[in-house]
Design an enzyme around this catalytic site. Sequence first.
Site: not given
Length: 248
Positions: A14, A16-17, A65, A157, A159-160, A190
Amino acid sequence: MKIDLSGKVALVTGASRGIGRTIALELSGAGSAVAINFNKNEEGAKETLDLIKERGGFGIIVKGDVSVYEEAKRIIDETANKLGKIDILVNNAGISKVGLFIDMVEHEWNELIDVDIKGIINCSHCALKYMLKINKGSIINISSIWGSTGASCEVIYSAAKGAVNSFTKALAKELGPSNIRINAIAPGVIDTEMNAWLSEAERETLVQDIPMMRFGTGEDVGKLVVFLASDAAKYITGQIITVDGGMI
């Protein structure tokens, strides 16, 4: 203290940004070759690579992915084949959905779980094959302060990310004898595109909850990644390090 990662190979998912891009730039700035992973934002990945090259660094782009095991395996294998090895894995890829839990539908929480925790499991599992061969390595998982405290309107989110924290601690214990360190960074608020939806009033309210009176930057996270990836942190493993300006 200037950290030197010359000769190291890092993969940032991840990248790319946002935070992922900054992590890639910081690792490159310390001398590491960097594999820039993206799934959908190819233009952003190219921009990250251009920035690395402008600063005299070296990198490659690897599409895939992370939530799909076979794709995660291909990402890892392609990185190792092109760059020779993998010393550092930064599991940064993640998504967030803001809203009431009762209003969510199954495919939304499945997507969150697949990217935010399964993606980390997939990439770590595939990268360990290469790290175990050389009996060393560093895996750094990007978690969140909500993984330990929980956040209203970001229930799945949270929980993950809580699962990311437990995964980090458990895997660190398992791999300590193999000289492979596993740590996580739990950022607070952030200043990235992920928070661009906040209104000016909402931003100001959030700032009032942060003792340091500002949002964090990607550099605040990226510089810690560089430290954790280096020999300066060779006795640090199984830790969830909070970067939140004192918010919690």
